[in-house]
Scaffold this active site. Structure first.
Site, PDB file in Angstrom:
ATOM      1  N   HIS A 109       1.846   4.385  -2.946  1.00 40.16           N
ATOM      2  CA  HIS A 109       1.877   5.855  -2.771  1.00 40.16           C
ATOM      3  C   HIS A 109       3.214   6.393  -3.286  1.00 40.16           C
ATOM      4  O   HIS A 109       3.266   7.382  -4.027  1.00 40.16           O
ATOM      5  CB  HIS A 109       1.799   6.241  -1.291  1.00 40.16           C
ATOM      6  CG  HIS A 109       0.430   6.153  -0.678  1.00 40.16           C
ATOM      7  ND1 HIS A 109      -0.673   6.767  -1.215  1.00 40.16           N
ATOM      8  CD2 HIS A 109      -0.001   5.541   0.459  1.00 40.16           C
ATOM      9  CE1 HIS A 109      -1.725   6.521  -0.438  1.00 40.16           C
ATOM     10  NE2 HIS A 109      -1.346   5.786   0.581  1.00 40.16           N
ATOM     11  N   HIS A 140       0.848  -1.193   0.000  1.00 35.99           N
ATOM     12  CA  HIS A 140       0.000   0.000   0.000  1.00 35.99           C
ATOM     13  C   HIS A 140       0.892   1.254   0.000  1.00 35.99           C
ATOM     14  O   HIS A 140       0.722   2.158  -0.824  1.00 35.99           O
ATOM     15  CB  HIS A 140      -0.901  -0.060   1.244  1.00 35.99           C
ATOM     16  CG  HIS A 140      -1.692   1.187   1.527  1.00 35.99           C
ATOM     17  ND1 HIS A 140      -3.063   1.202   1.538  1.00 35.99           N
ATOM     18  CD2 HIS A 140      -1.322   2.453   1.839  1.00 35.99           C
ATOM     19  CE1 HIS A 140      -3.484   2.420   1.833  1.00 35.99           C
ATOM     20  NE2 HIS A 140      -2.455   3.199   2.029  1.00 35.99           N
ATOM     21  N   GLU A 141       1.874   1.284   0.904  1.00 37.84           N
ATOM     22  CA  GLU A 141       2.755   2.455   1.002  1.00 37.84           C
ATOM     23  C   GLU A 141       3.631   2.594  -0.242  1.00 37.84           C
ATOM     24  O   GLU A 141       3.857   3.698  -0.731  1.00 37.84           O
ATOM     25  CB  GLU A 141       3.629   2.361   2.263  1.00 37.84           C
ATOM     26  CG  GLU A 141       2.850   2.392   3.570  1.00 37.84           C
ATOM     27  CD  GLU A 141       1.924   3.583   3.696  1.00 37.84           C
ATOM     28  OE1 GLU A 141       2.273   4.676   3.207  1.00 37.84           O
ATOM     29  OE2 GLU A 141       0.837   3.437   4.282  1.00 37.84           O
TER      30      GLU A 141
END
Ligand SMILES: [Zn+2]
Length: 368
Positions: free
Chosen positions: A73, A69-70
């Protein structure tokens, strides 16, 4: 501010971005491993202590998903030309810090949306992967992983700062109104409302009789949301004041005095000139030092005639001399480059204009 927070452990780099793990990660991995064991034991009563292996595997898979998820980003940000400082995995998930605020709402929207979309995608993939699997334990793990990722993705899409959805709401309001700060304020207020609402969740889920664990967990999430939202509001308030920060506006009127004068005589000359700060000059009249207000205030009055004013001053160094009309972000950047309690401000012709006192800048920023 060093990135990574206190005590974070550096794992390595991904796409050139340093990755840190907060020690709290290990605490939560332990809580998940031990806390969920009784639930797993109900589904697999014959496994004995092997159930801990399942809950531990789940903790690892969950954090691997949070990591992806990170990373999404970070990668989106880099692709859009915005540098990334680092990724930290901590006990409630992760955090990706980008170099500066996205310069446009469109980019901000894309960078924020990338994380939750990847979580939802992992959830969907884990669910699909579980379909053909018939073995009990792998199927169980995949299904639990699928629901965890869907929950993470959906929760992060809630339009409230500091969640990803809050950044998306902020970008949308920014785009519509053309006012970045308005976007932050709207999304941060939504964050405060969500923080309060979260406290009610365990009561709703348990029909008014929540477990102590549920209440504590909700309180912790609420606290983090509240802090994040409130911090965003503070930053927005400061940013709104940035244009008012200006060397010409904030500088105190200064008098130039000779460095070898006693404090009492220098103060007399300052009073006479109506100045509230002092610059020390050499024999040729060139500024060489700025008098430190707090050192001066700390000197007992009876000693003033016996102490040279140069004892109360800080020599001018590179970066301590500012031009007229340096304002906003530029001023803060200059002050960060050379931290000092006082700066000499010159006018257009290169003559002494006044003294900028750091404390004055702080109070201009934080004034209500
Ligand atoms: Zn995110």
């Amino acid at each position: 501010m060093g990135f990574g927070g206190r005590g974070s452990i550096r794992l390595g780099r991904v796409f050139g971005v340093p990755v840190y793990v907060s020690p709290t990660w290990f605490i939560v991995a332990a809580v998940i491993t031990i806390g969920f064991e009784p639930i797993v034991a109900r589904s697999f009563p014959d496994l004995g202590a092997g159930t801990y292996a399942i809950t531990f595997a789940f903790a690892v898979l969950l954090y691997a998903s949070v990591f992806l998820h990170e990373v999404s980003h970070a990668v989106t940000s880099i692709r859009l030309g915005i540098a990334v400082r680092g990724i930290t995995l901590h006990f409630l998930g992760g955090h990706t810090e980008i170099e500066r605020e996205s310069p446009t709402p469109g980019r901000d929207l894309l960078v924020s949306a990338a994380g939750p979309l990847v979580s939802l995608a992992i959830g969907g993939a884990a669910y699909l992967a579980a379909l053909p699997v018939d073995a009990d334990i792998p199927e169980y793990l995949l299904l639990v992983l699928a629901s965890a990722n869907v929950i993470v993705g959906a929760f992060n899409l809630l339009p409230a700062l500091p969640l990803d959805g809050g950044h998306m709401l902020r970008a949308v309001v920014w785009r519509i109104t053309g006012d970045e700060n308005r976007g932050t304020v709207v999304a941060a207020r939504a964050g405060q409302v969500l923080a309060v609402a979260v406290i009610g969740v365990p009561f709703l889920l348990a029909g008014g009789r929540p477990t102590l664990f549920g209440i504590l967990w909700a309180a912790l999430v609420a606290l983090l949301l509240w802090n994040g939202a409130t911090q965003a509001l503070t930053v927005a308030r400061m940013r709104a004041r940035l244009p008012e920060l200006n060397t010409s506006r904030l500088a105190r009127p200064a008098v130039s005095v000779s460095a070898d004068l006693p404090v009492s005589e220098a103060l007399r000359q300052a009073r006479e000139a109506g100045a509230t700060s002092m610059i020390l000059v050499d024999a040729a009249g060139r500024p060489i030092a700025v008098v430190n207000e707090s050192a001066l205030a700390a000197l007992p009055e009876e000693r003033r005639p016996w102490v040279p004013i140069s004892n109360m001053a800080k020599s001018l160094q590179d970066g301590m001399v500012l031009g007229p009309g340096v304002s906003g972000e530029d001023l803060l950047r200059a002050m960060r480059r050379r931290p000092s309690s006082e700066y000499l401000v010159l006018d257009e012709t290169g003559r002494v204009y006044g003294v900028l006192v750091s404390a004055d800048v702080d109070s201009a920023l934080s004034a209500r």
